[in-house]
Structures are given as C-alpha cells and as structure tokens.
Motif scaffolding. Structure first.
Motif, PDB file in Angstrom:
ATOM      1  N   SER A 238       0.832  -1.199   0.000  1.00  0.00           N
ATOM      2  CA  SER A 238       0.000   0.000   0.000  1.00  0.00           C
ATOM      3  C   SER A 238       0.867   1.248   0.000  1.00  0.00           C
ATOM      4  N   ILE A 239       0.269   2.344  -0.432  1.00  0.00           N
ATOM      5  CA  ILE A 239       0.901   3.657  -0.401  1.00  0.00           C
ATOM      6  C   ILE A 239      -0.024   4.584   0.381  1.00  0.00           C
ATOM      7  N   HIS A 240       0.528   5.236   1.390  1.00  0.00           N
ATOM      8  CA  HIS A 240      -0.255   6.154   2.212  1.00  0.00           C
ATOM      9  C   HIS A 240       0.442   7.506   2.275  1.00  0.00           C
ATOM     10  N   HIS A 241      -0.347   8.546   2.413  1.00  0.00           N
ATOM     11  CA  HIS A 241       0.173   9.886   2.663  1.00  0.00           C
ATOM     12  C   HIS A 241      -0.506  10.370   3.932  1.00  0.00           C
ATOM     13  N   GLY A 242       0.203  10.263   5.053  1.00  0.00           N
ATOM     14  CA  GLY A 242      -0.435  10.517   6.332  1.00  0.00           C
ATOM     15  C   GLY A 242      -1.486   9.451   6.576  1.00  0.00           C
ATOM     16  N   ALA A 243      -2.689   9.874   6.903  1.00  0.00           N
ATOM     17  CA  ALA A 243      -3.781   8.926   7.121  1.00  0.00           C
ATOM     18  C   ALA A 243      -4.501   8.555   5.827  1.00  0.00           C
TER      19      ALA A 243
ATOM     20  N   LEU B  70      -3.828   0.773  -2.823  1.00  0.00           N
ATOM     21  CA  LEU B  70      -3.776  -0.562  -2.253  1.00  0.00           C
ATOM     22  C   LEU B  70      -3.589  -1.534  -3.410  1.00  0.00           C
ATOM     23  N   ALA B  71      -2.697  -2.487  -3.254  1.00  0.00           N
ATOM     24  CA  ALA B  71      -2.440  -3.407  -4.367  1.00  0.00           C
ATOM     25  C   ALA B  71      -2.165  -4.817  -3.863  1.00  0.00           C
ATOM     26  N   GLN B  72      -2.629  -5.779  -4.641  1.00  0.00           N
ATOM     27  CA  GLN B  72      -2.323  -7.186  -4.438  1.00  0.00           C
ATOM     28  C   GLN B  72      -1.717  -7.699  -5.740  1.00  0.00           C
ATOM     29  N   VAL B  73      -0.540  -8.285  -5.624  1.00  0.00           N
ATOM     30  CA  VAL B  73       0.248  -8.621  -6.808  1.00  0.00           C
ATOM     31  C   VAL B  73       0.579 -10.111  -6.809  1.00  0.00           C
ATOM     32  N   VAL B  74       0.455 -10.718  -7.983  1.00  0.00           N
ATOM     33  CA  VAL B  74       0.759 -12.139  -8.149  1.00  0.00           C
ATOM     34  C   VAL B  74       1.681 -12.311  -9.349  1.00  0.00           C
ATOM     35  N   PRO B  75       2.835 -12.975  -9.186  1.00  0.00           N
ATOM     36  CA  PRO B  75       3.684 -13.257 -10.335  1.00  0.00           C
ATOM     37  C   PRO B  75       3.141 -14.450 -11.108  1.00  0.00           C
ATOM     38  N   ALA B  76       3.142 -14.357 -12.419  1.00  0.00           N
ATOM     39  CA  ALA B  76       2.688 -15.474 -13.245  1.00  0.00           C
ATOM     40  C   ALA B  76       3.861 -16.420 -13.474  1.00  0.00           C
ATOM     41  N   ASN B  77       4.356 -17.002 -12.376  1.00  0.00           N
ATOM     42  CA  ASN B  77       5.427 -17.992 -12.509  1.00  0.00           C
ATOM     43  C   ASN B  77       4.828 -19.313 -12.980  1.00  0.00           C
TER      44      ASN B  77
ATOM     45  N   ASP C  24      -0.395   8.272 -20.446  1.00  0.00           N
ATOM     46  CA  ASP C  24      -0.129   9.367 -19.506  1.00  0.00           C
ATOM     47  C   ASP C  24      -0.443   8.949 -18.075  1.00  0.00           C
ATOM     48  N   THR C  25      -0.147   7.706 -17.746  1.00  0.00           N
ATOM     49  CA  THR C  25      -0.431   7.175 -16.423  1.00  0.00           C
ATOM     50  C   THR C  25       0.228   7.997 -15.319  1.00  0.00           C
ATOM     51  N   ASN C  26      -0.432   8.012 -14.182  1.00  0.00           N
ATOM     52  CA  ASN C  26       0.090   8.718 -13.007  1.00  0.00           C
ATOM     53  C   ASN C  26       1.219   7.950 -12.350  1.00  0.00           C
ATOM     54  N   TRP C  27       1.442   6.709 -12.800  1.00  0.00           N
ATOM     55  CA  TRP C  27       2.399   5.817 -12.150  1.00  0.00           C
ATOM     56  C   TRP C  27       3.437   5.305 -13.140  1.00  0.00           C
ATOM     57  N   ARG C  28       4.572   4.893 -12.596  1.00  0.00           N
ATOM     58  CA  ARG C  28       5.580   4.167 -13.365  1.00  0.00           C
ATOM     59  C   ARG C  28       5.798   2.822 -12.670  1.00  0.00           C
ATOM     60  N   VAL C  29       5.990   1.797 -13.482  1.00  0.00           N
ATOM     61  CA  VAL C  29       6.166   0.454 -12.943  1.00  0.00           C
ATOM     62  C   VAL C  29       7.451  -0.136 -13.512  1.00  0.00           C
ATOM     63  N   TYR C  30       8.264  -0.719 -12.639  1.00  0.00           N
ATOM     64  CA  TYR C  30       9.536  -1.319 -13.053  1.00  0.00           C
ATOM     65  C   TYR C  30       9.691  -2.690 -12.398  1.00  0.00           C
ATOM     66  N   LEU C  31      10.403  -3.567 -13.099  1.00  0.00           N
ATOM     67  CA  LEU C  31      10.830  -4.834 -12.517  1.00  0.00           C
ATOM     68  C   LEU C  31      12.333  -4.738 -12.304  1.00  0.00           C
ATOM     69  N   ILE C  32      12.790  -5.064 -11.112  1.00  0.00           N
ATOM     70  CA  ILE C  32      14.190  -4.878 -10.726  1.00  0.00           C
ATOM     71  C   ILE C  32      14.795  -6.220 -10.351  1.00  0.00           C
TER      72      ILE C  32
ATOM     73  N   LEU D 126       9.016  -5.775  -7.910  1.00  0.00           N
ATOM     74  CA  LEU D 126       8.151  -4.889  -8.682  1.00  0.00           C
ATOM     75  C   LEU D 126       8.070  -3.559  -7.931  1.00  0.00           C
ATOM     76  N   LEU D 127       8.447  -2.482  -8.609  1.00  0.00           N
ATOM     77  CA  LEU D 127       8.377  -1.149  -8.027  1.00  0.00           C
ATOM     78  C   LEU D 127       7.260  -0.363  -8.707  1.00  0.00           C
ATOM     79  N   VAL D 128       6.329   0.129  -7.899  1.00  0.00           N
ATOM     80  CA  VAL D 128       5.263   1.011  -8.385  1.00  0.00           C
ATOM     81  C   VAL D 128       5.516   2.376  -7.765  1.00  0.00           C
ATOM     82  N   THR D 129       5.678   3.403  -8.601  1.00  0.00           N
ATOM     83  CA  THR D 129       6.056   4.711  -8.081  1.00  0.00           C
ATOM     84  C   THR D 129       5.339   5.828  -8.827  1.00  0.00           C
ATOM     85  N   GLY D 130       5.039   6.885  -8.110  1.00  0.00           N
ATOM     86  CA  GLY D 130       4.370   8.046  -8.694  1.00  0.00           C
ATOM     87  C   GLY D 130       4.395   9.195  -7.712  1.00  0.00           C
ATOM     88  N   ALA D 131       3.757  10.293  -8.068  1.00  0.00           N
ATOM     89  CA  ALA D 131       3.751  11.473  -7.207  1.00  0.00           C
ATOM     90  C   ALA D 131       3.198  11.186  -5.813  1.00  0.00           C
TER      91      ALA D 131
END
Length: 212
Positions: A54-59, A64-71, A128-136, A196-201
């Motif tokens: 999850s990502i929170h800013h104060g309260a 909120l995210a649930q992630v599953v790798p397709a292994n 023009d998504t508000n987010w960027r997603v990377y695999l590291i 998996l990195l999910v990042t944005g403002a």
C-alpha cells in the motif's frame, strides 16, 4: 395393546428423526460454505506467491495493491482450474498448458489488483499514467513493461482464478521482457526473485515476487 401402540409410536418417531437427519445432511451438503476442492487447491498455490502492499500519505490511502507473479506454478494452477471448470478433454488442457509455456518463455508477467481512491488516477494502462512500474533484478537493473493491459470483464472463471481482484479495484496484466537490452536474460540463471516497483507522485511501494 398398549405395548404395541408404544412400539408403533417409537418406530414412527425414529423414522421421522432419520428423515430429519437426512434432510439436514442434504441441506448441509448443498449449502456447505467450505471452498470446493478445486478452489482450495488453487488457493494453496496462490497464497504462496500473493504479495500485498500500500501507499499512504499521512492517514490518506493513495493505493492498495495485491500482486501475483505469473510464474510456472501459478500458470499450471490456472490451467488446472480452467480445465476443471470447463471439463476439458486432455488435449484441450495440453494446448492451454503449451500456450502458457510459450508465454512463460517470452515474458516475466505480473498480475496486479490495484485500488486508487480517485478512479481517474487508476490508469496503469494509459500512456499518460500517473504511475511508473519497473521490474528490478538482483543487480539493481530495471526494465519497464512492454505491455500493460487492463482485464475488464468480470466472469465466473476470472473470479475463480483471480480471487484477489477486489470489487473496487482494477486488474492489470503487466508483461516485462525476459531479456535485457543486450539480449541477456534479465534474471540470471538460478535467479528466481525480482522486485516490482510502483512509483508516482503520491509515493511508491515495492513487491518482492517469485518470478521463476
């Protein structure tokens, strides 16, 4: 005479009791809340690899995210669940398994169920998504997805194989290249995990996943 009547009453009561028990047992079997064996078997695989974040800013909740790798184990579980649901013949199941194998050999794939309070910012699949997603990988190298698409149709089988897809969330399929820009495997031989990195403002969150 009285003894005969008493015996008859006892037999009648016993018969009613046995019918009542049978009816209760039938009702229990019909409305048993426990998961079906196919769902229980699938859940055992899913719970090994599902990662929440999850990502929170104060309260305030930003994501909120649930992630599953397709292994491979997850892909096989998908095939098994679909085959059971649709009563596939062996050749149908074998074809689906072959298709999954081909995808597995081309991409590192992730499924993400994402909730963002403001729906207009829940747009991982837009240019023009508000987010960027990377695999590291373990070296800290990162790649962006070559394909991000939203799975929009909620069907019964989607509910069975994507039970983590929340009612107010959007489900995304993200495909990352299996090789880096130089043509080398992004995950080194024997390397099974990636982040998996999910990042944005609003902030960022990392999900450690078993990809291989």
């Amino acid at each position: 005479m009285l003894a005969a009547r008493a015996a008859a009453v006892i037999m009648a009561l016993a018969l009613l009791a046995s019918v009542g028990c049978s009816t209760v047992q039938e009702a229990y079997n019909e409305y048993d809340p426990r998961p079906r064996p196919a769902d229980a078997a699938f859940a055992k695989v899913l719970e090994k690899y599902l990662v929440e974040g999850s990502i929170h800013h104060g309260a305030a909740t930003e994501m909120l995210a649930q992630v599953v790798p397709a292994n491979w184990e997850v892909r096989v579980a998908w095939v098994d669940r679909r085959a059971e649901a649709f009563a596939w013949r062996p050749e149908q199941k074998a074809k689906d398994l072959a298709d999954q194998k081909a995808e597995y050999q081309k991409f590192n794939t992730v499924l993400a169920s994402v909730f963002v309070p403001d729906k207009k910012w829940n747009n991982l699949d837009e240019n023009d998504t508000n987010w960027r997603v990377y695999l590291i990988n373990a070296k800290g190298e990162r790649v962006e997805p070559v394909d991000v698409r939203q799975i929009k149709k909620r069907t019964a089988i989607h509910g069975a194989i994507y039970p983590f897809w929340g009612p107010w969330s959007r489900l995304y399929l993200l495909k990352f290249p299996i090789n880096d820009a130089q043509g080398k495997p992004f995950l080194a031989p024997g390397e099974k995990e990636a982040t998996l990195l999910v990042t944005g403002a609003p902030g960022q969150e990392s999900f450690k996943l078993v990809m291989r």
